[in-house]
Design a protein around this motif. Structure first.
Motif, PDB file in Angstrom:
ATOM      1  N   VAL A   1       0.841  -1.202   0.000  1.00  0.00           N
ATOM      2  CA  VAL A   1       0.000   0.000   0.000  1.00  0.00           C
ATOM      3  C   VAL A   1       0.877   1.254   0.000  1.00  0.00           C
ATOM      4  O   VAL A   1       0.618   2.220  -0.729  1.00  0.00           O
ATOM      5  N   SER A   2       1.951   1.217   0.795  1.00  0.00           N
ATOM      6  CA  SER A   2       2.866   2.367   0.854  1.00  0.00           C
ATOM      7  C   SER A   2       3.525   2.615  -0.496  1.00  0.00           C
ATOM      8  O   SER A   2       3.666   3.765  -0.939  1.00  0.00           O
ATOM      9  N   GLU A   3       3.903   1.520  -1.167  1.00  0.00           N
ATOM     10  CA  GLU A   3       4.492   1.676  -2.501  1.00  0.00           C
ATOM     11  C   GLU A   3       3.496   2.325  -3.454  1.00  0.00           C
ATOM     12  O   GLU A   3       3.865   3.142  -4.305  1.00  0.00           O
ATOM     13  N   GLY A   4       2.234   1.945  -3.289  1.00  0.00           N
ATOM     14  CA  GLY A   4       1.174   2.547  -4.106  1.00  0.00           C
ATOM     15  C   GLY A   4       1.082   4.045  -3.856  1.00  0.00           C
ATOM     16  O   GLY A   4       0.996   4.848  -4.788  1.00  0.00           O
ATOM     17  N   ILE A   5       1.114   4.414  -2.587  1.00  0.00           N
ATOM     18  CA  ILE A   5       1.017   5.843  -2.243  1.00  0.00           C
ATOM     19  C   ILE A   5       2.224   6.599  -2.808  1.00  0.00           C
ATOM     20  O   ILE A   5       2.080   7.676  -3.402  1.00  0.00           O
ATOM     21  N   ASN A   6       3.402   5.999  -2.668  1.00  0.00           N
ATOM     22  CA  ASN A   6       4.610   6.649  -3.188  1.00  0.00           C
ATOM     23  C   ASN A   6       4.610   6.751  -4.709  1.00  0.00           C
ATOM     24  O   ASN A   6       5.135   7.709  -5.272  1.00  0.00           O
ATOM     25  N   ALA A   7       3.996   5.752  -5.366  1.00  0.00           N
ATOM     26  CA  ALA A   7       3.906   5.803  -6.832  1.00  0.00           C
ATOM     27  C   ALA A   7       3.007   6.948  -7.272  1.00  0.00           C
ATOM     28  O   ALA A   7       3.194   7.536  -8.335  1.00  0.00           O
ATOM     29  N   TYR A   8       2.032   7.254  -6.449  1.00  0.00           N
ATOM     30  CA  TYR A   8       1.098   8.343  -6.763  1.00  0.00           C
ATOM     31  C   TYR A   8       1.760   9.721  -6.596  1.00  0.00           C
ATOM     32  O   TYR A   8       1.502  10.651  -7.353  1.00  0.00           O
ATOM     33  N   ARG A   9       2.635   9.838  -5.607  1.00  0.00           N
ATOM     34  CA  ARG A   9       3.185  11.153  -5.226  1.00  0.00           C
ATOM     35  C   ARG A   9       3.998  11.797  -6.353  1.00  0.00           C
ATOM     36  O   ARG A   9       4.765  11.147  -7.035  1.00  0.00           O
ATOM     37  N   ASN A  10       3.817  13.091  -6.497  1.00  0.00           N
ATOM     38  CA  ASN A  10       4.708  13.872  -7.363  1.00  0.00           C
ATOM     39  C   ASN A  10       4.710  15.317  -6.876  1.00  0.00           C
ATOM     40  O   ASN A  10       4.007  15.654  -5.913  1.00  0.00           O
ATOM     41  N   LYS A  11       5.437  16.169  -7.581  1.00  0.00           N
ATOM     42  CA  LYS A  11       5.609  17.524  -7.051  1.00  0.00           C
ATOM     43  C   LYS A  11       4.354  18.384  -7.185  1.00  0.00           C
ATOM     44  O   LYS A  11       4.253  19.450  -6.610  1.00  0.00           O
ATOM     45  N   ASN A  12       3.370  17.867  -7.954  1.00  0.00           N
ATOM     46  CA  ASN A  12       2.153  18.657  -8.155  1.00  0.00           C
ATOM     47  C   ASN A  12       0.982  18.253  -7.264  1.00  0.00           C
ATOM     48  O   ASN A  12      -0.070  18.870  -7.314  1.00  0.00           O
ATOM     49  N   ASN A  13       1.164  17.153  -6.537  1.00  0.00           N
ATOM     50  CA  ASN A  13       0.037  16.737  -5.710  1.00  0.00           C
ATOM     51  C   ASN A  13       0.448  16.642  -4.241  1.00  0.00           C
ATOM     52  O   ASN A  13       1.610  16.876  -3.904  1.00  0.00           O
ATOM     53  N   ALA A  14      -0.517  16.301  -3.409  1.00  0.00           N
ATOM     54  CA  ALA A  14      -0.221  16.277  -1.973  1.00  0.00           C
ATOM     55  C   ALA A  14      -0.986  15.152  -1.285  1.00  0.00           C
ATOM     56  O   ALA A  14      -1.984  14.649  -1.819  1.00  0.00           O
ATOM     57  N   VAL A  15      -0.479  14.758  -0.121  1.00  0.00           N
ATOM     58  CA  VAL A  15      -1.081  13.656   0.636  1.00  0.00           C
ATOM     59  C   VAL A  15      -1.368  14.116   2.058  1.00  0.00           C
ATOM     60  O   VAL A  15      -0.533  14.764   2.689  1.00  0.00           O
ATOM     61  N   LEU A  16      -2.570  13.779   2.532  1.00  0.00           N
ATOM     62  CA  LEU A  16      -2.886  13.981   3.947  1.00  0.00           C
ATOM     63  C   LEU A  16      -3.160  12.607   4.544  1.00  0.00           C
ATOM     64  O   LEU A  16      -4.135  11.944   4.194  1.00  0.00           O
ATOM     65  N   LEU A  17      -2.245  12.168   5.426  1.00  0.00           N
ATOM     66  CA  LEU A  17      -2.372  10.832   6.026  1.00  0.00           C
ATOM     67  C   LEU A  17      -2.983  10.964   7.407  1.00  0.00           C
ATOM     68  O   LEU A  17      -2.477  11.715   8.238  1.00  0.00           O
ATOM     69  N   ILE A  18      -4.054  10.241   7.640  1.00  0.00           N
ATOM     70  CA  ILE A  18      -4.601  10.204   8.988  1.00  0.00           C
ATOM     71  C   ILE A  18      -4.252   8.832   9.548  1.00  0.00           C
ATOM     72  O   ILE A  18      -4.578   7.809   8.940  1.00  0.00           O
ATOM     73  N   THR A  19      -3.536   8.810  10.658  1.00  0.00           N
ATOM     74  CA  THR A  19      -3.086   7.505  11.146  1.00  0.00           C
ATOM     75  C   THR A  19      -2.909   7.502  12.658  1.00  0.00           C
ATOM     76  O   THR A  19      -2.776   8.548  13.296  1.00  0.00           O
ATOM     77  N   HIS A  20      -2.960   6.310  13.206  1.00  0.00           N
ATOM     78  CA  HIS A  20      -2.677   6.134  14.638  1.00  0.00           C
ATOM     79  C   HIS A  20      -1.253   5.650  14.853  1.00  0.00           C
ATOM     80  O   HIS A  20      -0.755   5.657  15.969  1.00  0.00           O
ATOM     81  N   TYR A  21      -0.605   5.172  13.773  1.00  0.00           N
ATOM     82  CA  TYR A  21       0.652   4.465  13.973  1.00  0.00           C
ATOM     83  C   TYR A  21       1.800   5.091  13.194  1.00  0.00           C
ATOM     84  O   TYR A  21       1.626   5.524  12.052  1.00  0.00           O
ATOM     85  N   GLN A  22       2.921   5.046  13.781  1.00  0.00           N
ATOM     86  CA  GLN A  22       4.108   5.635  13.186  1.00  0.00           C
ATOM     87  C   GLN A  22       4.613   4.806  12.013  1.00  0.00           C
ATOM     88  O   GLN A  22       5.218   5.340  11.079  1.00  0.00           O
ATOM     89  N   ARG A  23       4.304   3.482  12.042  1.00  0.00           N
ATOM     90  CA  ARG A  23       4.963   2.588  11.069  1.00  0.00           C
ATOM     91  C   ARG A  23       4.700   2.953   9.609  1.00  0.00           C
ATOM     92  O   ARG A  23       5.566   2.827   8.759  1.00  0.00           O
ATOM     93  N   LEU A  24       3.489   3.467   9.283  1.00  0.00           N
ATOM     94  CA  LEU A  24       3.213   3.875   7.907  1.00  0.00           C
ATOM     95  C   LEU A  24       4.184   4.981   7.473  1.00  0.00           C
ATOM     96  O   LEU A  24       4.612   5.044   6.330  1.00  0.00           O
ATOM     97  N   LEU A  25       4.540   5.821   8.475  1.00  0.00           N
ATOM     98  CA  LEU A  25       5.374   6.986   8.168  1.00  0.00           C
ATOM     99  C   LEU A  25       6.820   6.597   7.886  1.00  0.00           C
ATOM    100  O   LEU A  25       7.598   7.403   7.384  1.00  0.00           O
TER     101      LEU A  25
END
Lengths: 459, 250
Positions: free
Chosen positions: B190-214
């Protein structure tokens, strides 16, 4: 007491019409005499009868006063052949164009039918070889309607599949009705031992025409036979239809019934299945989609008369505007019917505050060691599901269509032929929303969308 | 360039059962290319924030404004927000029986195309387009033939949300506890998916309880949401501190 007067007037019209029938010269004089006697000495069903409790007789009486004129004759309008040919063309399913039986106002029309299959025998009263096809069973629940129909039994036609024949082409029976007709549709279907038949029966009416249909169908499934029966009721929106289907199943037989209700101002189906041979199975599925002020009544009885039979009923309804629907399902497990496995479920979607459903799933079990389940749900579209789709860019109307599609596809998917399935799907959505076609085409995997290589397993 | 500016936002949950103020003056600006993480105790308003931004009908805005790529977000219907480039990955994706996943994805994609006056993609081209996304998430094609989320495991549902993210390619992805309920391997995918989406023109807001995703999706900012507003902002080390010490430190 107005309705009582209407009822008497209706009965008088029936008796008058019935008495005009030339019974003396009929080949089945006794049967007709009996029917006339029954009608003369009994009254038309009324609200005191549990199974007619929710029926609104107003529509029936108003159509009948149009049909039976003061001069005591039918005012049925003539139909021209050209027009009929066009209608047949419009409503025939392409897979069935060479296995087609057509009736007009309840009368079998050889000239419009196109049928050529040596394994299926189509006959009428004069050349019918099998007496048992004319069912005189007095235990039937709608004896009045059946007797009324019997007075016109010259119209009847019989379908018999020979022994050990698997008919691979779907047989279509198309019933066309027109203005002010009083249709007594009668047929009997016999599936001989070891045979199987797929059949689609469709009912259509001339646009906006007002008529009454009273259909009586008897099916007998012999040992180890199989009948897949799809009924699509798309009668004129001013019509009133009454429908009695009696199915008798022998040992190891299988009956699949898919019933769709989209048309008619008022439709009432009384379906009775008798599981008379061990190991027989009946699957009854239904979808009724009613809008405006339409009414539909589904009265279903499955009798488990012997042991080790299975049955399953799944009826779904979508009711909008001021429409009303009734589901009255009964599973009767008789004394001898040990090891019965019977299920019954009715799900309803009410799309407007004035839409109404009376749902009565019932069980009557007279023995031990059976597995039975029944239930019913009534609800609206789920807000969370709507929001989910909207959050993916679906506008409100597409989201709505998608969720109603989701609700009814389980029944639509029981239809084997694509052309029949598309026909039913479109009719369903015409009764829900007029601007549904774009979304529907994509959801229903219409031809264009079948090209996708991932679509190969879509059903 | 800012993707979204949330100014002094106040919102109440407004249903038959409840009428409670949840957001109490929340401020947050997210710029293009950034990843923000929001952490916070249960009931602090994290999920409410995500639903308010997506336009859930149960919430009513009582104060404040949200500017999303120059548009007043709060004036838009949920579908208009989505088609304008806002995406919410649901904490609990709903199951929709009878609606094929592939058809659903294509309809969602084409809704966006149509909204933005671009040409809709036909089914054959969409096959190629979606195959590439499936590969990123190591998902099998059979996934597309199933009905939308019906009978999916928790992990499959979350992967399907990320597949939708990759398909719709929004300007802002709000991921509401996408990491909850994932095993270690699924979290990595899932993280690889999120990273594949990321680029300099878009942004991510992660709501999480756990540090491990970060650890996998590295945030530029970590915010602590409590009592309906952001009470502390730091860099990724804040998440590590919170993991160790709990919310008592803020």
């Amino acid at each position: 007491m107005k309705s009582n007067q209407d009822s008497i007037k209706f009965e008088e019209s029936i008796i008058r019409t019935a008495s005009k029938q030339d019974i003396e010269n009929s080949s089945i004089k006794d049967l007709k005499k009996k029917a006339l006697e029954f009608i003369s000495s009994n009254s038309f069903p009324n609200k005191k009868n549990e199974e007619w409790k929710y029926y609104d007789f107003k529509d029936l009486f108003s159509n009948s006063s149009n049909i039976f004129s003061d001069t005591e004759t039918f005012r049925q309008e003539a139909l021209d052949k050209k027009e009929l040919v066009m209608l047949v063309d419009k409503y025939v399913f392409r897979e069935s164009s060479e296995n087609l039986i057509v009736t007009v106002n309840g009368v079998y029309r050889e000239d419009l039918s196109n049928f050529n299959n040596n394994d299926i025998e189509i006959s009428n009263l004069s050349n019918c070889k099998s007496d048992q096809l004319i069912d005189t069973d007095s235990s039937s629940k709608d004896q009045y309607l059946r007797s009324l129909n019997t007075l016109f039994i010259e119209n009847a036609f019989f379908i018999k599949v020979a022994k050990n024949k698997k008919i691979d082409k779907t047989l279509q029976v198309l019933h066309i009705s027109n203005q002010n007709s009083f249709n007594q549709i009668r047929s009997a279907i016999e599936i001989a031992e070891g045979s199987s038949l797929d059949m689609v029966i469709s009912y259509v009416g001339l646009e906006d025409s007002s008529y009454i249909s009273n259909a009586v169908i008897d099916c007998h499934l012999a040992k180890n036979s199989n009948l897949n029966f799809t009924k699509i009721q798309n009668d004129s929106s001013n019509s009133v239809t009454l429908y009695s289907l009696d199915v008798k199943q022998d040992k190891d037989s299988n009956f699949d019934f898919n019933s769709f209700h989209f048309g008619a101002k008022s439709s009432r189906d009384q379906i009775t299945v008798d599981l008379n041979g061990t190991n027989s199975n009946a699957n009854l599925n239904g979808l009724y989609v009613v809008n405006q002020s339409r009414k539909t009544h589904q009265i279903i009885t499955v009798n488990h008369n012997v042991e080790r039979c299975t049955s399953k009923q799944l009826f779904k309804g979508i009711i909008s505007d001021e429409a009303r629907a009734e589901f009255n399902g009964m599973i009767e497990v008789k004394k001898n019917a040990k090891l019965t496995d019977a299920k019954q479920l009715n799900n309803n979607l009410l799309l407007s505050p004035k839409a109404h459903i009376d749902s009565r799933p019932q069980l009557n079990i007279l023995t031990d060691d059976v597995k039975c389940a029944h239930g019913s749900t009534i609800g609206q579209l789920n807000e969370e599901e709507l929001f989910y789709l909207q959050s993916r860019g679906f506008n409100k109307s597409d989201a709505f269509v998608t969720l109603t599609y989701s609700f009814c596809q389980e029944i639509l998917n029981k239809i084997k032929l694509d052309s029949v399935k598309n026909y039913a799907t479109n009719l369903a959505f015409n009764n829900i929303s007029t601007d549904s076609n774009g979304a529907l085409a994509k959801l229903a995997n219409n031809d264009k969308f079948k090209k996708s290589r991932y679509a190969k397993n879509l059903k | 360039m800012s993707i979204i500016e949330i100014k002094n936002l106040e919102a109440v949950i407004d249903t038959e059962e409840s009428n409670t103020q949840i957001l109490k003056g929340l401020n947050l600006t997210i710029n293009a290319g950034e990843v923000h993480a929001i952490m916070g105790p249960n009931g602090s308003g994290k999920s409410t924030l995500s639903k308010v931004l997506a336009g859930h009908p149960d919430y009513r805005i009582t104060k404040g404004e949200v500017i999303f790529q120059g548009k007043n977000l709060l004036d838009l219907d949920p579908d208009e927000r989505a088609n304008s480039g806002l995406f919410l990955a649901f904490q609990y994706p709903v199951e929709i029986p009878g609606v094929n996943n592939l058809n659903f994805l294509r309809m969602a994609y084409n809704s966006k195309m149509k909204f933005n006056n671009q040409e809709e993609m036909d089914p054959l081209d969409f096959d190629d387009f979606i195959e590439e996304k499936l590969n990123i998430l190591k998902m099998k094609p059979e996934f597309l033939e199933r009905n939308l989320n019906e009978g999916f495991s928790g992990g499959e549902k979350k992967k399907n949300e990320i597949l939708q993210l990759l398909t719709l390619n929004p300007s802002l992805a709000i991921l509401d506890e996408t990491d909850s309920g994932l095993d270690i391997d699924a979290l990595r995918v899932v993280s690889e998916g999120i990273n594949a989406y990321r680029n300099k023109n878009n942004a991510v807001l992660l709501i999480t309880h756990y540090q491990r995703l970060l650890d996998y999706v590295e945030p530029d900012y970590v915010h602590v949401l409590s009592g309906g507003k952001i009470i502390k902002t730091g860099d990724k080390t804040l998440a590590l501190e919170l993991e160790k010490e709990g919310y008592a430190i803020v």
